[in-house]
Design an enzyme around this catalytic site. Structure first.
Site, PDB file in Angstrom:
ATOM      1  N   LYS A  98       0.889  -1.170   0.000  1.00  0.00           N
ATOM      2  CA  LYS A  98       0.000   0.000   0.000  1.00  0.00           C
ATOM      3  C   LYS A  98       0.924   1.217   0.000  1.00  0.00           C
ATOM      4  O   LYS A  98       0.895   2.060   0.908  1.00  0.00           O
ATOM      5  CB  LYS A  98      -0.917  -0.074   1.243  1.00  0.00           C
ATOM      6  N   ASP A 110      -5.433  -3.149  -2.542  1.00  0.00           N
ATOM      7  CA  ASP A 110      -6.861  -3.080  -2.890  1.00  0.00           C
ATOM      8  C   ASP A 110      -7.089  -3.556  -4.320  1.00  0.00           C
ATOM      9  O   ASP A 110      -8.041  -4.287  -4.616  1.00  0.00           O
ATOM     10  CB  ASP A 110      -7.429  -1.668  -2.667  1.00  0.00           C
ATOM     11  N   ASP A 143      -2.505 -12.460   5.037  1.00  0.00           N
ATOM     12  CA  ASP A 143      -3.530 -13.184   5.789  1.00  0.00           C
ATOM     13  C   ASP A 143      -4.854 -13.113   5.015  1.00  0.00           C
ATOM     14  O   ASP A 143      -5.535 -14.130   4.783  1.00  0.00           O
ATOM     15  CB  ASP A 143      -3.672 -12.505   7.165  1.00  0.00           C
TER      16      ASP A 143
END
Ligand code: NAD
Length: 361
Positions: free
Chosen positions: A195, A227, A251
């Site tokens: 990110k 995203d 995860d």
């Protein structure tokens, strides 16, 4: 080759599925001329029953003396098992976290493979998955948000909680190198997920990953925002080879990737440290609801054993032979209950192991 392998049979379906993986390893040994010494280790509920704790120093020391460890799942039914009357630090799962830490297993590998034969179980549209897909998620396992400093404070009557996400250059470099090494054994593409438009830790992640990439000119590196990656996994999963990412993103993304393959009984995994050592286990749990019935799918554990041969022993030919045998069994129409569909033949755990062995030539 002589292979010294630790075997943690575990709880629930663990002993059943590990038995089949050991059977397959023995078959590979016969065909390719390898011998094994298997060291039985106790972990989780099985260790609580004998020692009163889910992990002993003896298990850690024995595991360290092995070249690799193969494990079934651990844990029981939280509502009925006496293991869950114990305090959290003495329950089966605590043993798993502790052994990962003791063995410094910082890299978690989860393949997400959609077999053409099982594409009916995939929730995505057929045109997106035609021909199947095969990706490997590499998640950093011992750093980041889950291990950073955290606190909850009350300021002027308002509760505020903090979690910190920290990565050092060293932590990033060691896992990035692992990801590129693995890409060299596959389709030579790494998608590093971060990110970096927001987080400093991601900007460092990107910088270090780009530096590591220079040592692997044959591998293509692509950076992708997390995203976007979450969207791409359901929009075009075929584009991925190795996905490299930090702990929390991994995860979430590894669960998303495994969902699109359809069945938990098919998902292998590995946790690696800086040496060739690894802990290999199915991604699913100990399935207490079907334990002892002889119906569990052993394929995830068998594919975990194939990963062990590939990544801890560099026995790529042997790993290929196992993966091909699994593919053939599916093509021949055999299914365990979890992947059963109309017109196929339903078989149990041991028969699945036998049929896979027969196809290793
Ligand atoms: P689970 O993965 O054990 O079971 C979920 C569902 O999937 C169940 O219906 C089960 O029957 C089915 N399933 C799982 N593996 C299967 C297989 N190989 N073949 C056929 N069906 C299969 O998850 P859960 O019920 O949430 O957890 C049960 C126990 O496992 C808990 O104690 C949990 O803590 C533990 N657990 C252990 C690990 C591990 O050892 N790494 C991972 C996850 C959960």
């Amino acid at each position: 080759m002589q292979l010294h392998i630790g075997v943690i049979r575990g709880d629930g379906i663990g002993p059943e599925i590990v038995t089949e993986a050991v059977k397959v390893l023995n078959r590979v040994g016969e065909v390719y001329g390898h011998t094994y010494s298997f060291e039985e280790l106790l972990l989780g509920g099985a260790s609580i029953d004998v020692h009163g704790v889910p992990l002993t120093d003896e298990t850690i020391e024995k595991a360290k003396s092995c070249d690799a460890v193969l494990m079934g799942s651990i844990g029981g039914d939280a509502k009925t098992s006496p293991w869950y009357q114990l305090e959290p630090s003495k329950r089966p799962e605590a043993g798993l976290l502790a052994i990962r830490k003791a063995l410094n297993l910082f890299a978690n590998l989860r393949p997400a493979v959609l077999y053409d034969e099982l594409k009916g179980a995939c929730p995505l549209k057929e045109e997106l998955t035609e021909g199947g897909f095969d990706m490997m998620i590499m998640r950093e396992l011992t750093g980041g948000l889950y291990f950073g400093e955290r606190k909850t404070v009350e300021e002027a009557g308002v509760m505020t909680a903090y979690d910190s996400l920290t990565y050092s250059e060293t932590e990033i470099r060691r896992i990035a190198k692992r990801a590129f090494d693995i890409a060299m054994k596959r389709s030579k593409k790494v998608t590093s997920v971060d990110k970096a438009n927001v987080l400093d830790s991601s900007r460092l992640w990107r910088k270090v990953t780009e530096e590591v990439a220079k040592d692997y000119p044959e591998v293509t590196l692509e950076n992708m925002l997390v995203d976007n990656c979450a969207m791409q996994l359901v929009k075009n999963p075929k584009q991925f080879d190795v996905i490299l990412t930090e702990n929390m993103f991994g995860d979430i993304l590894s669960d998303e990737a495994s969902m699109v393959t359809g069945s938990i009984g098919m998902l292998a995994s590995a946790s690696l440290n800086e040496t060739k050592f690894g802990l290999y286990e199915p991604s699913g749990g100990s399935a207490p609801d079907i334990a002892g019935k002889g119906i569990a799918n052993p394929i995830a554990t068998i594919l975990s054993a194939a990963m062990m041969l590939r990544f801890s022993f560099d026995l790529d030919k042997e790993a290929d032979a196992i993966e091909k045998a699994v593919d053939l069994v599916l093509k021949d129409g055999y299914r365990t209950i979890d992947i059963m569909s109309e017109g196929k033949e339903q078989i149990g755990t041991a028969k699945m192991g036998d049929l896979i062995c027969e196809r290793i030539q």
